[in-house]
Design a protein around this motif. Structure first.
Motif, PDB file in Angstrom:
ATOM      1  N   GLY A 128       0.781  -1.233   0.000  1.00  0.00           N
ATOM      2  CA  GLY A 128       0.000   0.000   0.000  1.00  0.00           C
ATOM      3  C   GLY A 128       0.809   1.277   0.000  1.00  0.00           C
ATOM      4  O   GLY A 128       0.270   2.346   0.311  1.00  0.00           O
ATOM      5  N   GLY A 129       2.091   1.194  -0.321  1.00  0.00           N
ATOM      6  CA  GLY A 129       2.918   2.392  -0.277  1.00  0.00           C
ATOM      7  C   GLY A 129       3.273   2.817   1.132  1.00  0.00           C
ATOM      8  O   GLY A 129       3.767   3.926   1.357  1.00  0.00           O
ATOM      9  N   VAL A 130       3.033   1.915   2.097  1.00  0.00           N
ATOM     10  CA  VAL A 130       3.280   2.245   3.511  1.00  0.00           C
ATOM     11  C   VAL A 130       4.335   1.330   4.120  1.00  0.00           C
ATOM     12  O   VAL A 130       5.220   1.776   4.841  1.00  0.00           O
ATOM     13  CB  VAL A 130       1.970   2.158   4.328  1.00  0.00           C
ATOM     14  N   MET A 131       4.243   0.021   3.831  1.00  0.00           N
ATOM     15  CA  MET A 131       5.195  -0.943   4.384  1.00  0.00           C
ATOM     16  C   MET A 131       5.743  -1.827   3.274  1.00  0.00           C
ATOM     17  O   MET A 131       5.023  -2.152   2.322  1.00  0.00           O
ATOM     18  CB  MET A 131       4.513  -1.833   5.435  1.00  0.00           C
ATOM     19  N   PRO A 132       7.006  -2.247   3.376  1.00  0.00           N
ATOM     20  CA  PRO A 132       7.550  -3.191   2.390  1.00  0.00           C
ATOM     21  C   PRO A 132       7.095  -4.612   2.690  1.00  0.00           C
ATOM     22  O   PRO A 132       7.282  -5.113   3.793  1.00  0.00           O
ATOM     23  CB  PRO A 132       9.068  -3.049   2.575  1.00  0.00           C
ATOM     24  N   ILE A 133       6.461  -5.248   1.703  1.00  0.00           N
ATOM     25  CA  ILE A 133       6.104  -6.658   1.826  1.00  0.00           C
ATOM     26  C   ILE A 133       5.957  -7.228   0.422  1.00  0.00           C
ATOM     27  O   ILE A 133       5.340  -6.621  -0.455  1.00  0.00           O
ATOM     28  CB  ILE A 133       4.820  -6.875   2.661  1.00  0.00           C
ATOM     29  N   THR A 134       6.574  -8.372   0.193  1.00  0.00           N
ATOM     30  CA  THR A 134       6.538  -9.059  -1.095  1.00  0.00           C
ATOM     31  C   THR A 134       6.323 -10.533  -0.815  1.00  0.00           C
ATOM     32  O   THR A 134       6.180 -10.946   0.343  1.00  0.00           O
ATOM     33  CB  THR A 134       7.859  -8.874  -1.860  1.00  0.00           C
ATOM     34  N   GLY A 135       6.334 -11.341  -1.862  1.00  0.00           N
ATOM     35  CA  GLY A 135       6.243 -12.764  -1.621  1.00  0.00           C
ATOM     36  C   GLY A 135       5.814 -13.545  -2.843  1.00  0.00           C
ATOM     37  O   GLY A 135       5.794 -13.035  -3.965  1.00  0.00           O
ATOM     38  N   ILE A 136       5.466 -14.790  -2.596  1.00  0.00           N
ATOM     39  CA  ILE A 136       4.982 -15.679  -3.656  1.00  0.00           C
ATOM     40  C   ILE A 136       3.708 -16.361  -3.179  1.00  0.00           C
ATOM     41  O   ILE A 136       3.485 -16.511  -1.971  1.00  0.00           O
ATOM     42  CB  ILE A 136       6.023 -16.745  -4.050  1.00  0.00           C
ATOM     43  N   ILE A 137       2.881 -16.777  -4.127  1.00  0.00           N
ATOM     44  CA  ILE A 137       1.773 -17.672  -3.827  1.00  0.00           C
ATOM     45  C   ILE A 137       1.800 -18.754  -4.895  1.00  0.00           C
ATOM     46  O   ILE A 137       2.008 -18.477  -6.081  1.00  0.00           O
ATOM     47  CB  ILE A 137       0.419 -16.946  -3.760  1.00  0.00           C
ATOM     48  N   ALA A 138       1.631 -20.006  -4.453  1.00  0.00           N
ATOM     49  CA  ALA A 138       1.846 -21.148  -5.344  1.00  0.00           C
ATOM     50  C   ALA A 138       0.666 -22.093  -5.311  1.00  0.00           C
ATOM     51  O   ALA A 138      -0.119 -22.140  -4.349  1.00  0.00           O
ATOM     52  CB  ALA A 138       3.118 -21.883  -4.951  1.00  0.00           C
ATOM     53  N   ARG A 139       0.571 -22.882  -6.374  1.00  0.00           N
ATOM     54  CA  ARG A 139      -0.447 -23.922  -6.442  1.00  0.00           C
ATOM     55  C   ARG A 139      -0.096 -25.039  -5.451  1.00  0.00           C
ATOM     56  O   ARG A 139       1.085 -25.277  -5.157  1.00  0.00           O
ATOM     57  CB  ARG A 139      -0.542 -24.451  -7.867  1.00  0.00           C
ATOM     58  N   PRO A 140      -1.098 -25.737  -4.924  1.00  0.00           N
ATOM     59  CA  PRO A 140      -0.845 -26.675  -3.811  1.00  0.00           C
ATOM     60  C   PRO A 140       0.077 -27.833  -4.154  1.00  0.00           C
ATOM     61  O   PRO A 140       0.794 -28.326  -3.267  1.00  0.00           O
ATOM     62  CB  PRO A 140      -2.254 -27.177  -3.450  1.00  0.00           C
ATOM     63  N   HIS A 141       0.103 -28.270  -5.418  1.00  0.00           N
ATOM     64  CA  HIS A 141       0.942 -29.437  -5.743  1.00  0.00           C
ATOM     65  C   HIS A 141       2.429 -29.143  -5.600  1.00  0.00           C
ATOM     66  O   HIS A 141       3.244 -30.071  -5.531  1.00  0.00           O
ATOM     67  CB  HIS A 141       0.640 -29.938  -7.166  1.00  0.00           C
ATOM     68  N   LEU A 142       2.806 -27.847  -5.532  1.00  0.00           N
ATOM     69  CA  LEU A 142       4.219 -27.499  -5.360  1.00  0.00           C
ATOM     70  C   LEU A 142       4.653 -27.568  -3.894  1.00  0.00           C
ATOM     71  O   LEU A 142       5.854 -27.594  -3.607  1.00  0.00           O
ATOM     72  CB  LEU A 142       4.500 -26.106  -5.917  1.00  0.00           C
ATOM     73  N   TRP A 143       3.687 -27.578  -2.991  1.00  0.00           N
ATOM     74  CA  TRP A 143       4.034 -27.632  -1.558  1.00  0.00           C
ATOM     75  C   TRP A 143       4.233 -29.095  -1.171  1.00  0.00           C
ATOM     76  O   TRP A 143       3.355 -29.747  -0.636  1.00  0.00           O
ATOM     77  CB  TRP A 143       2.950 -26.949  -0.718  1.00  0.00           C
TER      78      TRP A 143
ATOM     79  N   ALA B  14       3.696  -5.157   8.360  1.00  0.00           N
ATOM     80  CA  ALA B  14       3.612  -5.295   6.915  1.00  0.00           C
ATOM     81  C   ALA B  14       2.321  -6.007   6.518  1.00  0.00           C
ATOM     82  O   ALA B  14       1.666  -5.637   5.539  1.00  0.00           O
ATOM     83  CB  ALA B  14       4.821  -6.064   6.395  1.00  0.00           C
ATOM     84  N   CYS B  15       1.939  -7.035   7.281  1.00  0.00           N
ATOM     85  CA  CYS B  15       0.702  -7.741   6.973  1.00  0.00           C
ATOM     86  C   CYS B  15      -0.515  -6.840   7.164  1.00  0.00           C
ATOM     87  O   CYS B  15      -1.474  -6.900   6.381  1.00  0.00           O
ATOM     88  CB  CYS B  15       0.578  -8.995   7.841  1.00  0.00           C
ATOM     89  N   ALA B  16      -0.484  -6.020   8.191  1.00  0.00           N
ATOM     90  CA  ALA B  16      -1.587  -5.072   8.402  1.00  0.00           C
ATOM     91  C   ALA B  16      -1.710  -4.135   7.211  1.00  0.00           C
ATOM     92  O   ALA B  16      -2.818  -3.837   6.741  1.00  0.00           O
ATOM     93  CB  ALA B  16      -1.363  -4.281   9.691  1.00  0.00           C
ATOM     94  N   ALA B  17      -0.562  -3.673   6.704  1.00  0.00           N
ATOM     95  CA  ALA B  17      -0.576  -2.777   5.538  1.00  0.00           C
ATOM     96  C   ALA B  17      -1.135  -3.495   4.317  1.00  0.00           C
ATOM     97  O   ALA B  17      -1.950  -2.928   3.570  1.00  0.00           O
ATOM     98  CB  ALA B  17       0.839  -2.270   5.253  1.00  0.00           C
ATOM     99  N   ALA B  18      -0.723  -4.740   4.084  1.00  0.00           N
ATOM    100  CA  ALA B  18      -1.198  -5.482   2.918  1.00  0.00           C
ATOM    101  C   ALA B  18      -2.689  -5.777   3.011  1.00  0.00           C
ATOM    102  O   ALA B  18      -3.425  -5.665   2.027  1.00  0.00           O
ATOM    103  CB  ALA B  18      -0.401  -6.776   2.767  1.00  0.00           C
ATOM    104  N   LEU B  19      -3.149  -6.153   4.194  1.00  0.00           N
ATOM    105  CA  LEU B  19      -4.582  -6.404   4.388  1.00  0.00           C
ATOM    106  C   LEU B  19      -5.397  -5.140   4.122  1.00  0.00           C
ATOM    107  O   LEU B  19      -6.438  -5.178   3.449  1.00  0.00           O
ATOM    108  CB  LEU B  19      -4.833  -6.913   5.807  1.00  0.00           C
TER     109      LEU B  19
END
Length: 461
Positions: free
Chosen positions: A296-311, A333-338
């Motif tokens: 949201g331009g407030v906190m740094p947060i990045t990441g990935i989301i994957a399909r379940p067969h990769l876990w 950061a999670c509060a900002a993303a939410l």
């Protein structure tokens, strides 16, 4: 030189006093500018000031505060932001609807113990799976874009047991070692050789070349873990793929059982007129990388989301094998993303960007018909590239805009292209103001470089 703790305490107290003051005195402003130039030269990197001078003529513009569509330097000079932190400010600068939740979380607890379950991480992962396409399900949170790319590359190898990666020429994925290895531009790679082995590059937009590369590797006894690409290339100069290309890439990856990774760090979170750029092609990747606007331009947060067969079981049995960033997915950061997701959904920001982007692109196309120096325009939503005959002219446009109070993105590695990435909340009034300034700047550059309709073709390099 020996450490001087007493002097350090005096200096840090002085600096913090600037942050506390509601208003800076004139002498404070002068001191901050003087200190900033000296500190960057002596303790950061003097090259950074040289880079800024190429746009701002001098290096005395010190960013100090911001709000919504603009930011101000320490003396109060206001700039319209059409760079948007290279994609960070989709929700604007210091969006109050995001700030209030970050402040509320800060008053509760800021970071997590690293051992107990931190609930906001779980909530964010669940909600992220609800706003991403297909069966993307498991999320992993990081701090920077390159770190997220590393997680995607590692997950592809962990999940498949295979080795090679195929990336695209012109692609950009960050500057950590793995990310540099899959970058598709020599500028970012040459000084770091030897790079991580097992990376091959093919031309972006050429599905046949991609299939040939995978097929040849397999024929020679190699294995291919993943294909990584940006749905729209950003650093390369806002390069859009041919119609049907992403669908073909998906088919190829399915055919050879290769993990498809979409780097949506820049194109995601509404930037191209849909929440994710890949939605416009109907293609679901196996791994989606996000960042920049996600906080949201407030906190740094990045990441990935994957399909379940990769876990796979390996990752379930050892949850830290993929990575364990100390601050990844922290409560602030999670509060900002939410809060960012809430704001985007409530205001349908991607749809706003689609409409506004169409308006802005149309107006810039009108300028292209008027100005020979503007040789090409392309983009989606609020991700727009403006091309000029030479890098020098591109820099001149960036400088001309800057002196008139508009910040845009011309980069050292692709100065022929200005990147237009304004906040998604930008008003039509501000857009029109920016477009008028661009019109004036293009006229100035044409006069300075002697560009006419008759000679522009011969100037293009």
């Amino acid at each position: 030189m020996a450490a001087d703790k007493a002097k350090a305490l005096q200096e840090v107290s002085r600096v913090l006093s600037y942050i506390e003051k509601p208003e800076l005195a004139p002498e404070d402003k002068d001191a901050i500018v003087k200190d900033s130039v000296e500190n960057f030269n002596e303790n950061v990197n003097p090259g950074w000031l040289l880079y800024r001078k190429s746009v701002s003529t001098d290096a005395t513009f010190v960013e100090w505060e911001d709000s919504a569509e603009t930011f101000k330097d320490v003396y109060g000079k206001e700039f319209i932001d059409v760079l948007g932190g290279y994609g960070i400010y989709m929700c604007g600068h210091r969006n109050p609807e995001i700030l209030k939740y970050v402040k509320a979380q800060l008053d509760r607890y800021a970071l997590h113990s690293q051992e107990l379950i931190d609930p906001l991480r779980g909530y964010l992962a669940k909600i992220l799976s609800m706003i991403t396409p297909g069966d993307l399900q498991y999320a992993f949170f990081c701090n920077g874009g390159a770190e997220a790319v590393e997680m995607a590359l590692k997950l592809a190898r962990l999940a498949t047991g295979k080795q090679w990666y195929i990336s695209m020429t012109g692609g950009f994925h960050g500057k950590s070692m793995g990310a540099v290895s899959v970058n598709g531009k020599g500028t970012y790679r040459e000084k770091y050789k030897p790079l991580i082995p097992g990376v091959m590059h093919v031309d972006f937009g050429n599905a046949e070349a991609l299939e040939k590369a995978i097929s040849n590797l397999i024929k020679t006894g190699e294995t291919v873990a993943g294909v990584i690409l940006e749905p729209i290339q950003g650093e390369a100069g806002i390069i859009l793929p041919p119609e049907g290309y992403l669908q073909k890439v998906r088919e190829i990856c399915d055919k050879y059982d290769v993990v498809l990774i979409f780097d949506e760090i820049q194109t995601g979170m509404g930037r191209t007129g849909t929440m994710w750029a890949c939605e416009q092609s109907g293609v679901v990747p196996d791994i989606l990388i996000y960042g920049k606007a996600f906080g949201g331009g407030v906190m740094p947060i990045t990441g990935i989301i994957a399909r379940p067969h990769l876990w796979t079981e390996d990752i379930k049995e050892n949850p830290w094998i993929l990575g364990s960033p100390t601050f990844g997915g922290n409560p602030l950061a999670c509060a900002a993303a939410l809060a960012t997701i809430k704001f985007m959904l409530e205001n349908d920001l991607p749809a706003q960007v689609a409409e506004k982007g169409e308006y802005m692109l149309g107006k810039i196309m009108e300028l292209k018909a008027k100005h020979p120096v503007l040789v090409d325009v392309r983009g989606k939503g609020f991700l727009i590239g403006l091309d000029y005959p030479t890098p020098e002219m591109g820099w001149a446009v960036s400088k001309g805009l800057f002196k008139r109070g508009v910040l845009t993105g011309g980069t050292l590695n692709n100065a022929k292209t200005n990147r237009i990435e304004p906040p998604g909340i930008m008003s039509y009034e501000t857009m029109d103001k920016m477009l008028n300034i661009l019109d004036e700047t293009l006229t100035e550059v044409e006069v300075d470089f002697g560009v006419t309709w008759e000679n522009v073709a011969s100037l293009n390099v």
